[in-house]
Design a protein around this motif. Structure first.
Motif, short mmCIF file in Angstrom:
data_model
loop_
_atom_site.label_atom_id
_atom_site.label_comp_id
_atom_site.label_asym_id
_atom_site.label_seq_id
_atom_site.Cartn_x
_atom_site.Cartn_y
_atom_site.Cartn_z
N MET A 237 1.01 -1.07 0.12
CA MET A 237 -0.04 -0.01 -0.16
C MET A 237 0.94 1.16 -0.12
N ARG B 113 -0.20 8.39 -7.34
CA ARG B 113 -1.27 7.22 -7.70
C ARG B 113 -0.81 6.46 -8.62
N GLN C 88 -0.30 2.43 -8.93
CA GLN C 88 -0.84 1.70 -9.89
C GLN C 88 0.12 0.82 -10.74
N LYS D 284 -2.73 -0.58 -3.65
CA LYS D 284 -3.63 0.51 -3.36
C LYS D 284 -3.19 1.69 -2.89
N GLU E 27 -9.64 -0.26 4.96
CA GLU E 27 -9.54 -0.25 3.38
C GLU E 27 -9.42 -1.52 2.67
#
Length: 165
Positions: free
Chosen positions: A1, A85, A89, A94, A165
């Motif tokens: 993460m 982000r 990815q 995440k 999450e």
């Protein structure tokens, strides 16, 4: 993460990000430290986007090793947030975005004017520089108001959120 921290200087983001990194035994990547190392190398005084680009690479390497990474930077622009982000990815992990704010302007200013740099050679911005800084509004991150809670309470709240999450 990948946990992406952002917020104006003096908001408390580094304090909270470090405490969370300790709690989670996560890799901690701080753009201020990288940028100051670039300046200290003598390569450039104005590092531009270099510090962020180096941080993206370090974060990506650690994410592909299966480590949780905490990214600590002002993240003033939508493009820097989108880039973080993209790093997650590419690594197939995440993201959780956390914006740290200090809603008490007097407290925020006091922090800015009394703090000592913990990165050798790094000159912290003044209250006026922070007040005039371009800072795009965030849409959708988890917001921690450091004026209304202790670091421990903020970390506890974040851990609960991360576990959900």
């Amino acid at each position: 993460m990948l946990i992406i921290f952002g917020g104006l200087p003096g908001s408390g983001k580094t304090t909270i990000a470090r405490a969370l990194a300790r709690r989670l035994d996560a890799v901690y990547v701080r753009v201020d430290t990288i940028e100051q190392a670039i300046r200290a190398s003598g390569v450039a005084d104005d590092v531009g986007p270099a510090g962020y680009i180096v941080a993206y690479g370090i974060a990506g390497d650690n994410l592909t090793l299966g480590r949780t990474v905490i990214a600590d930077s002002v993240n003033p622009l939508q493009i820097t947030r989108a880039s973080w982000r993209s790093v997650a990815q590419a690594a197939g992990v995440k993201t959780v975005e956390v914006e740290v704010v200090c809603s008490d302007k007097a407290e925020h200013r006091k922090r800015v004017e009394t703090r000592v740099s913990d990165v050798e050679g790094l000159v912290k911005p003044t209250w006026q520089e922070i007040s005039e800084r371009a800072y795009d509004e965030w849409h959708g991150p988890f917001v921690i108001d450091s004026a209304s809670k202790t670091v421990e309470a903020a970390i506890d709240e974040l851990v609960v959120r991360l576990n959900g999450e």
